[in-house]
Design an enzyme around this catalytic site. Structure first.
Site, PDB file in Angstrom:
ATOM      1  N   LYS A 299      -0.398   4.682   4.381  1.00  0.00           N
ATOM      2  CA  LYS A 299      -1.462   4.208   4.910  1.00  0.00           C
ATOM      3  C   LYS A 299      -0.147   3.983   7.071  1.00  0.00           C
ATOM      4  O   LYS A 299      -0.217   3.035   7.218  1.00  0.00           O
ATOM      5  CB  LYS A 299      -1.288   2.350   4.523  1.00  0.00           C
ATOM      6  CG  LYS A 299      -2.812   1.294   5.030  1.00  0.00           C
ATOM      7  CD  LYS A 299      -2.686   0.765   4.222  1.00  0.00           C
ATOM      8  CE  LYS A 299      -3.643  -0.393   4.726  1.00  0.00           C
ATOM      9  NZ  LYS A 299      -4.998   0.113   4.990  1.00  0.00           N
TER      10      LYS A 299
ATOM     11  N   HIS B 236       1.470  -1.218   0.045  1.00  0.00           N
ATOM     12  CA  HIS B 236      -0.279  -0.100  -0.018  1.00  0.00           C
ATOM     13  C   HIS B 236       0.731   1.634  -0.334  1.00  0.00           C
ATOM     14  O   HIS B 236       2.457   1.213  -0.004  1.00  0.00           O
ATOM     15  CB  HIS B 236      -0.800  -0.014   1.019  1.00  0.00           C
ATOM     16  CG  HIS B 236      -1.761  -0.571   1.292  1.00  0.00           C
ATOM     17  ND1 HIS B 236      -2.361  -1.955   1.340  1.00  0.00           N
ATOM     18  CD2 HIS B 236      -3.016  -0.854   0.665  1.00  0.00           C
ATOM     19  CE1 HIS B 236      -3.320  -2.510   1.134  1.00  0.00           C
ATOM     20  NE2 HIS B 236      -3.892  -1.636   0.746  1.00  0.00           N
TER      21      HIS B 236
END
Length: 259
Positions: A153, A149
């Site tokens: 995040k 990600h």
């Protein structure tokens, strides 16, 4: 008439996308947009209530479906407020622990609530069909997951990775907490047979990528899902909102119920 929608965190990346997609959907009406205190400047939408307090907003939009992609703590508090006023709510927040999930389930007894760590159709189809692959391959195949990600995040592993890993464990008849391995370092010895590794990569602006590995004798199977845009998550949330508007309170719904 259409389904009335309230977007929480309306100026965030996901919130802004939800606002725009709601406005573009003839089956939906944006009736409320909520942001944290001091952050509502510039929020002007036709026939839409703007607020920095959900408790003040909800009495003005009875029955509207709240959509929330904020934080675990905020989502739990939102669910309690939604239950107080009887508004349904769709929650896409990740990183909720067991106590927070239990709190959502408690609020769901009073108002329709939906929670899914990943709203994409593709991921939820994997959750439906992966157990068949696990059972067909049998115990000779070691199972691992790698998730990637963007650098912003905050939770790790991702909620989607955890959901996929729990799905694989259940298909083997294992308790996930007994077999999970989220980090390896140093002299760790041979890999136990009853283990599912979930490893995390973070960097750049990657929306979300999950690969499940099945390492068997003489071969390897890889199943990958890549999200190209946050739009896929927003579309799933709006689909869930339309569905949830016709449901009753009683339990915490998931994407499996929508399908």
């Amino acid at each position: 008439m259409g389904v009335n929608i309230v977007v929480l965190g309306a100026k965030g990346r996901m919130g802004n996308m939800l606002v725009n997609m709601t406005l573009a959907d003839e089956e939906l009406n944006l009736v409320g947009a909520c942001e944290r205190k001091g952050n509502t400047d510039g929020m002007v939408y036709e026939d839409c209530e703007i607020s920095d307090c959900l408790e003040d907003l909800l009495p003005k939009v009875p029955g509207a479906v709240i959509i929330d992609f904020t934080s675990p703590e905020s989502s739990v508090a939102m669910a309690e407020t939604a239950a107080k006023f009887g508004n349904p709510a769709v929650i896409g927040t990740t990183g909720l622990d067991k106590d927070q999930q239990a709190a959502l389930a408690e609020s769901a007894k009073k108002t329709p609530l939906f929670w899914a760590p990943n709203m994409s159709v593709g991921v939820n189809m994997l959750l439906k069909f992966m157990p068949q692959l696990v059972q067909a391959l049998g115990g000779a195949y070691d199972m691992e997951i790698v998730e990637t990600h963007h650098r912003m995040k905050k939770d790790s592993p991702s909620g989607t990775a955890l959901k996929l890993a729990q799905c694989l464990a259940e298909a083997r008849g294992w308790e996930y907490d007994d077999v999970k391995k989220h980090c390896r370092d140093g002299i760790i010895g041979e890999r136990p047979k009853n283990e599912i590794g979930v490893q995390t990569l973070r960097g750049g602006d990657v929306v979300g990528e999950h690969t499940m590995y099945f390492f068997g004798p003489g071969e390897r199977i890889e199943v990958t899902h890549r999200a190209h845009s946050r739009e896929t998550f927003a579309a799933g949330a709006l689909r869930a909102a339309k569905w949830l508007s016709g449901q009753k309170a009683g339990r915490l719904y998931s994407m499996a119920d929508v399908f």
